[in-house]
Design an enzyme around this catalytic site. Sequence first.
Site, mmCIF file in Angstrom:
data_model
loop_
_atom_site.group_PDB
_atom_site.id
_atom_site.type_symbol
_atom_site.label_atom_id
_atom_site.label_comp_id
_atom_site.label_asym_id
_atom_site.label_seq_id
_atom_site.Cartn_x
_atom_site.Cartn_y
_atom_site.Cartn_z
ATOM 1 N N HIS A 150 2.243 4.840 -4.776
ATOM 2 C CA HIS A 150 2.959 6.224 -5.334
ATOM 3 C C HIS A 150 3.623 5.399 -6.830
ATOM 4 O O HIS A 150 3.117 4.653 -7.388
ATOM 5 C CB HIS A 150 4.308 6.265 -4.587
ATOM 6 C CG HIS A 150 5.486 5.455 -4.446
ATOM 7 N ND1 HIS A 150 6.281 4.785 -5.727
ATOM 8 C CD2 HIS A 150 5.816 4.521 -3.247
ATOM 9 C CE1 HIS A 150 6.711 3.724 -4.453
ATOM 10 N NE2 HIS A 150 6.833 3.512 -3.715
ATOM 11 N N GLU A 151 3.557 6.607 -7.287
ATOM 12 C CA GLU A 151 4.573 6.498 -8.698
ATOM 13 C C GLU A 151 5.147 5.059 -9.565
ATOM 14 O O GLU A 151 4.898 4.382 -10.288
ATOM 15 C CB GLU A 151 4.902 7.536 -9.141
ATOM 16 C CG GLU A 151 3.634 9.332 -9.613
ATOM 17 C CD GLU A 151 2.920 8.667 -9.865
ATOM 18 O OE1 GLU A 151 3.581 7.629 -11.596
ATOM 19 O OE2 GLU A 151 1.785 9.848 -10.199
ATOM 20 N N VAL A 178 11.033 4.897 -9.623
ATOM 21 C CA VAL A 178 10.510 6.203 -10.293
ATOM 22 C C VAL A 178 11.344 7.253 -9.464
ATOM 23 O O VAL A 178 11.177 7.039 -7.710
ATOM 24 C CB VAL A 178 9.117 6.167 -10.159
ATOM 25 C CG1 VAL A 178 8.651 7.368 -11.137
ATOM 26 C CG2 VAL A 178 9.001 4.289 -11.403
ATOM 27 N N GLY A 195 0.770 -0.965 0.300
ATOM 28 C CA GLY A 195 -0.106 0.427 -0.137
ATOM 29 C C GLY A 195 0.321 0.970 -0.261
ATOM 30 O O GLY A 195 2.323 0.845 -0.465
ATOM 31 N N ALA A 196 0.280 2.300 0.623
ATOM 32 C CA ALA A 196 0.632 3.956 0.947
ATOM 33 C C ALA A 196 2.005 3.806 -1.527
ATOM 34 O O ALA A 196 2.165 3.773 -1.302
ATOM 35 C CB ALA A 196 2.071 3.920 1.895
ATOM 36 N N HIS A 225 4.825 2.223 -7.568
ATOM 37 C CA HIS A 225 3.774 0.987 -7.416
ATOM 38 C C HIS A 225 3.305 1.411 -9.023
ATOM 39 O O HIS A 225 2.910 0.122 -9.873
ATOM 40 C CB HIS A 225 3.103 0.886 -6.900
ATOM 41 C CG HIS A 225 3.543 0.922 -5.262
ATOM 42 N ND1 HIS A 225 3.945 1.726 -4.512
ATOM 43 C CD2 HIS A 225 3.835 0.668 -4.430
ATOM 44 C CE1 HIS A 225 4.103 1.683 -3.318
ATOM 45 N NE2 HIS A 225 4.090 0.319 -3.413
ATOM 46 N N GLN A 281 12.831 -1.979 -8.851
ATOM 47 C CA GLN A 281 14.067 -1.781 -8.824
ATOM 48 C C GLN A 281 14.809 -1.805 -8.111
ATOM 49 O O GLN A 281 15.979 -1.953 -7.482
ATOM 50 C CB GLN A 281 14.681 -1.536 -10.047
ATOM 51 C CG GLN A 281 16.660 -1.937 -10.715
ATOM 52 C CD GLN A 281 16.747 -3.663 -9.990
ATOM 53 O OE1 GLN A 281 16.133 -4.387 -10.454
ATOM 54 N NE2 GLN A 281 17.706 -4.073 -9.963
ATOM 55 N N LYS A 282 14.037 -0.704 -7.313
ATOM 56 C CA LYS A 282 14.641 -0.072 -6.204
ATOM 57 C C LYS A 282 14.993 -0.627 -4.959
ATOM 58 O O LYS A 282 15.957 -0.440 -4.518
ATOM 59 C CB LYS A 282 13.564 1.271 -5.938
ATOM 60 C CG LYS A 282 13.831 2.506 -4.341
ATOM 61 C CD LYS A 282 13.372 2.788 -3.901
ATOM 62 C CE LYS A 282 12.236 2.899 -3.029
ATOM 63 N NZ LYS A 282 13.127 2.171 -2.163
ATOM 64 N N ASP A 283 14.073 -1.850 -5.081
ATOM 65 C CA ASP A 283 13.966 -3.451 -3.797
ATOM 66 C C ASP A 283 15.528 -3.918 -4.049
ATOM 67 O O ASP A 283 14.870 -5.270 -4.809
ATOM 68 C CB ASP A 283 12.776 -3.140 -3.457
ATOM 69 C CG ASP A 283 12.124 -2.682 -2.228
ATOM 70 O OD1 ASP A 283 12.821 -1.265 -1.106
ATOM 71 O OD2 ASP A 283 11.273 -1.759 -2.446
HETATM 72 O O1 PAF Z 1 7.958 -4.661 -1.857
HETATM 73 C C1 PAF Z 1 6.965 -4.213 -0.881
HETATM 74 O O2 PAF Z 1 6.401 -4.004 -0.832
HETATM 75 C C2 PAF Z 1 6.749 -5.465 0.334
HETATM 76 O O3 PAF Z 1 8.255 -6.210 0.444
HETATM 77 C C3 PAF Z 1 6.400 -6.785 -0.711
HETATM 78 C C4 PAF Z 1 7.364 -7.660 -1.976
HETATM 79 C C5 PAF Z 1 4.509 -6.767 -1.480
HETATM 80 C C6 PAF Z 1 6.418 -8.119 0.093
HETATM 81 O O4 PAF Z 1 5.698 -7.932 1.722
#
Ligand code: PAF
Length: 288
Positions: free
Chosen positions: A34-35, A177, A31-32, A37, A149-151
Amino acid sequence: MRVIRTVDELRREVGEARRSGQRVGFVPTMGALHEGHLSLVSAARAASGVVVVSLFVNPTQFNDQADLAAYPRDEERDAALAAGAGADILFAPGVTEMYPDGYATSVHVRGVSEPLEGAHRGASHFDGVATVVTKLLVAVAPDVAWFGQKDAQQVAVVRRLVTDLGLPVRIETAPTVREPDGLAMSSRNMRLTAADRPRALALKAGLDAVAEAVASGADPRGAEAHGVDVMRERGVEPEYLALVDPGSFAPATDLALPSLAVVAAKVGDVRLIDNLPICPQPHTEEPS
Ligand code: PAF
């Protein structure tokens, strides 16, 4: 867009779509939105017949209970944004749907989950991510799952577990982004104070400094040290700033191969991460 709360209903709905020949794209989120996602949802929309977005603030990946409590939650806003970007189904389960009474199983990915984020946030962080992503992938059974890719280390952990468990899903990523000034979009940015917001640019400045140092011929550890200096000049102490192998997250040793500059730092009370791919430098002949 339909909001679904249970795995059984999700399976029925996605199963029907699959039987009618549609490809299923999946974007997991907490959730929360942003662009960043929304770019994943748009990419999934363009490539699939049915797009499922999950919204679940996964308690098992938070090592800090205060961080979990402070995590922004606004389902109505997120549902509107997901629908606007093209989601067909919002899977928003409660905690007991994902972790019913007696739940006792955890997925642990050795190696790539251990350094950097794993070391700084504690081993339980990536165990929580790996567990919930496995459960979500089994519940949704998508053809393709999309991650930001940020994570980058999370993506590497997910790729490892998908390969190791033989899950029949393709993992795709979309580029980070950024805000116009270069700050990587993150759900945490909204918690930065007005005074800390400009200091948050230190992360990108540190990454850019590493890239410049590499381009000027620095070795990996020298480039990292330069990036750390640049961040300190901007009043931010990195938790880590490292050049790593993008697959294993082991320290990069050969800059003739693609590497990734990764950084984490607390700016005020807010912990941020960012990364930048570093391309191999063209080989220059030594003058004879
Ligand atoms: O990147 C995230 O928002 C979370 O780590 C994920 C992949 C939804 C798992 O809870």
